[in-house]
Scaffold this motif. Structure first.
Motif, PDB file in Angstrom:
ATOM      1  N   GLU A   1     -30.333 -41.940 -57.304  1.00 60.80           N
ATOM      2  CA  GLU A   1     -30.150 -43.086 -56.332  1.00 60.80           C
ATOM      3  C   GLU A   1     -28.589 -43.024 -55.852  1.00 60.80           C
ATOM      4  OE1 GLU A   1     -33.176 -44.862 -59.070  1.00 60.80           O
ATOM      5  OE2 GLU A   1     -31.109 -43.517 -59.292  1.00 60.80           O
ATOM      6  N   LEU A   2     -27.603 -42.801 -56.570  1.00 68.25           N
ATOM      7  CA  LEU A   2     -26.183 -42.880 -56.237  1.00 68.25           C
ATOM      8  C   LEU A   2     -26.058 -41.410 -55.411  1.00 68.25           C
ATOM      9  CD1 LEU A   2     -23.303 -43.849 -56.009  1.00 68.25           C
ATOM     10  CD2 LEU A   2     -22.968 -42.773 -58.093  1.00 68.25           C
ATOM     11  N   ALA A   3     -26.438 -40.247 -55.880  1.00 64.37           N
ATOM     12  CA  ALA A   3     -26.201 -39.020 -55.269  1.00 64.37           C
ATOM     13  C   ALA A   3     -27.043 -39.135 -53.926  1.00 64.37           C
ATOM     14  CB  ALA A   3     -26.644 -37.763 -56.147  1.00 64.37           C
ATOM     15  N   ALA A   4     -28.008 -39.533 -53.831  1.00 65.67           N
ATOM     16  CA  ALA A   4     -28.732 -39.242 -52.697  1.00 65.67           C
ATOM     17  C   ALA A   4     -28.186 -40.300 -51.617  1.00 65.67           C
ATOM     18  CB  ALA A   4     -30.447 -39.954 -52.884  1.00 65.67           C
TER      19      ALA A   4
ATOM     20  N   GLN B   1     -12.945 -35.772 -53.977  1.00 62.33           N
ATOM     21  CA  GLN B   1     -13.858 -36.015 -55.042  1.00 62.33           C
ATOM     22  C   GLN B   1     -13.257 -37.372 -55.458  1.00 62.33           C
ATOM     23  OE1 GLN B   1     -16.079 -33.294 -57.424  1.00 62.33           O
ATOM     24  NE2 GLN B   1     -14.962 -34.618 -58.858  1.00 62.33           N
ATOM     25  N   LEU B   2     -14.078 -38.314 -55.474  1.00 65.52           N
ATOM     26  CA  LEU B   2     -13.959 -39.661 -55.943  1.00 65.52           C
ATOM     27  C   LEU B   2     -14.978 -40.144 -56.839  1.00 65.52           C
ATOM     28  CD1 LEU B   2     -13.248 -39.607 -52.686  1.00 65.52           C
ATOM     29  CD2 LEU B   2     -12.935 -41.844 -52.868  1.00 65.52           C
ATOM     30  N   GLY B   3     -14.597 -40.816 -57.992  1.00 62.09           N
ATOM     31  CA  GLY B   3     -15.350 -41.322 -58.927  1.00 62.09           C
ATOM     32  C   GLY B   3     -15.500 -42.845 -59.145  1.00 62.09           C
ATOM     33  N   THR B   4     -14.386 -43.257 -59.390  1.00 57.65           N
ATOM     34  CA  THR B   4     -14.223 -44.989 -59.702  1.00 57.65           C
ATOM     35  C   THR B   4     -14.636 -45.432 -58.513  1.00 57.65           C
ATOM     36  OG1 THR B   4     -12.548 -44.190 -61.287  1.00 57.65           O
ATOM     37  CG2 THR B   4     -12.524 -46.537 -60.388  1.00 57.65           C
ATOM     38  N   ALA B   5     -14.327 -45.061 -57.390  1.00 57.75           N
ATOM     39  CA  ALA B   5     -14.756 -45.361 -56.270  1.00 57.75           C
ATOM     40  C   ALA B   5     -16.178 -46.003 -56.054  1.00 57.75           C
ATOM     41  CB  ALA B   5     -14.053 -44.977 -54.744  1.00 57.75           C
ATOM     42  N   PHE B   6     -16.849 -45.013 -56.508  1.00 59.88           N
ATOM     43  CA  PHE B   6     -18.350 -45.008 -56.637  1.00 59.88           C
ATOM     44  C   PHE B   6     -19.070 -45.618 -57.709  1.00 59.88           C
ATOM     45  CE2 PHE B   6     -17.765 -41.714 -53.071  1.00 59.88           C
ATOM     46  CZ  PHE B   6     -18.524 -42.123 -52.412  1.00 59.88           C
TER      47      PHE B   6
ATOM     48  N   ALA C   1     -23.901 -45.712 -49.456  1.00 58.51           N
ATOM     49  CA  ALA C   1     -23.648 -45.174 -48.080  1.00 58.51           C
ATOM     50  C   ALA C   1     -22.696 -45.774 -47.216  1.00 58.51           C
ATOM     51  CB  ALA C   1     -25.041 -45.345 -47.399  1.00 58.51           C
ATOM     52  N   GLN C   2     -22.447 -47.362 -47.388  1.00 53.93           N
ATOM     53  CA  GLN C   2     -21.620 -47.933 -46.622  1.00 53.93           C
ATOM     54  C   GLN C   2     -20.247 -47.669 -47.267  1.00 53.93           C
ATOM     55  OE1 GLN C   2     -21.948 -52.318 -46.634  1.00 53.93           O
ATOM     56  NE2 GLN C   2     -20.229 -52.408 -45.521  1.00 53.93           N
TER      57      GLN C   2
ATOM     58  N   SER D   1     -25.158 -38.544 -50.197  1.00 51.18           N
ATOM     59  CA  SER D   1     -25.539 -37.327 -49.420  1.00 51.18           C
ATOM     60  C   SER D   1     -26.188 -37.556 -48.173  1.00 51.18           C
ATOM     61  CB  SER D   1     -26.627 -36.350 -50.282  1.00 51.18           C
ATOM     62  OG  SER D   1     -25.843 -35.666 -51.332  1.00 51.18           O
ATOM     63  N   GLU D   2     -27.185 -38.619 -48.328  1.00 47.50           N
ATOM     64  CA  GLU D   2     -27.642 -39.145 -46.789  1.00 47.50           C
ATOM     65  C   GLU D   2     -26.652 -39.736 -45.985  1.00 47.50           C
ATOM     66  OE1 GLU D   2     -31.110 -39.599 -45.594  1.00 47.50           O
ATOM     67  OE2 GLU D   2     -30.813 -37.753 -46.940  1.00 47.50           O
TER      68      GLU D   2
END
Length: 365
Positions: free
Chosen positions: A29-32, A240-245, A339-340, A35-36
């Protein structure tokens, strides 16, 4: 027959990549969603079986037709001292009693089912594959190139970036010392103090840019569009961001983990071996303070040893014994839909770029 490889800019509308975070955080769900929204979403295959990885890829393909990536952990050599692991097991006995759980078996494999995952990704190729904890053999990267799969190798030094280039990777993901989670060093020095060392991201990008010809993806502590602008100005092609997501609604992180990112009780991060036996950056909590100084260099043995403890602590609602992986920018986390967040980051980046462009014009007036 070889398939033409896309460029990094062709894979994503915005230079924003969602880091692959193992342990259930980077779910389909996160990766989609990323990407979307025009970023590049990633699945984390680490700690999963090949079948579980394939099922997540299938789920992701149902959610998006856009490009995405899958991250693999490289096999680790078994160099851990069994006696040191045994001593650490004894040290954690009280924790197991407190949380009413068992300490894990440390005799499991250290290859993370690497060959099985490669076989699936060869048979049913995905757009991007990245590698952590080492660099694959040239033959592996060449086979992916023939299949049209774009490959990235994580590096934490100039030498590791050069290794990635020599092996045939399409890009190098440079991980600064600011990054949350496990440091992607190709070899873990058992004599090294986990809490020190490493290079800051901007310095690393600049050094590698002058010695390696590969496109650079910059990772480590990035939380705002202005920081993305900074690494792009230094020579990176994407961030590339990890913690932000991690705190987004689509992230699979435990709610306690998400809340801890901006909880004033957790004021700083440190690198520690306490939870996995390999240096990883997380929010400083009781477990890290009490056990970090004594944890041996033994990955993935310590990861499996503490797995039950971490799950039991989460079930008990106690973040003080959870691995709260986080980058140095964790206090800047924003609870937005994924997405936002991509859209906000892209807008912030655009504002900074416009400002830099106008200032540059004024300088030539």
């Amino acid at each position: 027959m070889s398939t033409a490889l896309p460029t990094l800019s062709e894979l994503t509308e915005h230079p924003v990549i969602q880091a692959p975070m193992a342990g259930g955080v980077s779910r389909p769900e996160l990766a989609a969603a990323v990407s979307e929204a025009g970023g590049l979403g990633f699945l984390a295959a680490g700690y999963k079986t090949p079948d579980a990885m394939y099922e997540e890829i299938r789920q992701l393909r149902r959610l998006t037709r856009r490009a995405f990536g899958v991250n693999l952990f490289m096999p680790q050599s078994r160099t851990a001292d069994p006696a040191a692991v045994a001593v650490y097991r004894e040290q954690l006995a009280g924790e197991a009693t407190w949380y009413e759980t068992e300490l894990g078996d440390t005799e499991g494999g250290s290859d993370d089912a690497y060959d099985g995952k490669l076989a699936i990704l060869y048979e049913d190729p995905v757009p991007v594959v990245s590698f952590h904890f080492g660099c694959p053999a040239r033959g592996v990267l060449e086979r992916f190139a023939k299949l049209g799969t774009y490959t990235m190798v994580t590096a934490t030094t100039v030498a590791e970036a050069q290794t990635a280039q020599w092996a045939g990777a399409q890009a190098v993901c440079l991980q600064g010392i600011e990054a949350g989670g496990h440091q992607g060093t190709h070899r873990d020095d058992p004599q090294a103090d986990a809490s020190v060392g490493g290079v800051g991201l901007l310095s690393l990008v600049t050094q590698v840019k002058e010695s390696v010809q590969l496109p650079i993806v910059a990772a480590g502590g990035l939380m705002r569009g202005g920081q993305i602008a900074a690494v792009l100005a230094a020579g990176a092609s994407a961030a590339q961001l990890g913690t932000a997501f991690l705190v987004t609604a689509e992230s699979g992180a435990n709610p306690l983990h998400k809340q801890a990112m901006t909880n004033p009780l957790f004021t700083r991060t440190e690198l520690t071996r306490a939870f996995s036996g390999r240096p990883a950056r997380g929010l400083v909590n009781r477990f890290m303070r009490e056990h970090g100084p004594y944890a041996p260099a033994a990955y993935p043995q310590i990861h499996y040893l503490t797995a039950g403890l971490r799950k039991a602590a989460a079930k008990a609602g106690d973040p003080q014994a959870m691995a709260l992986w986080a980058g140095q920018g964790h206090r800047l986390a924003r609870e937005l839909p994924a997405a936002q967040l991509v859209e906000v980051l892209a807008a912030e980046l655009s504002v900074v770029r416009e400002g830099m462009s106008s200032r540059g014009g004024e300088g030539h007036a």
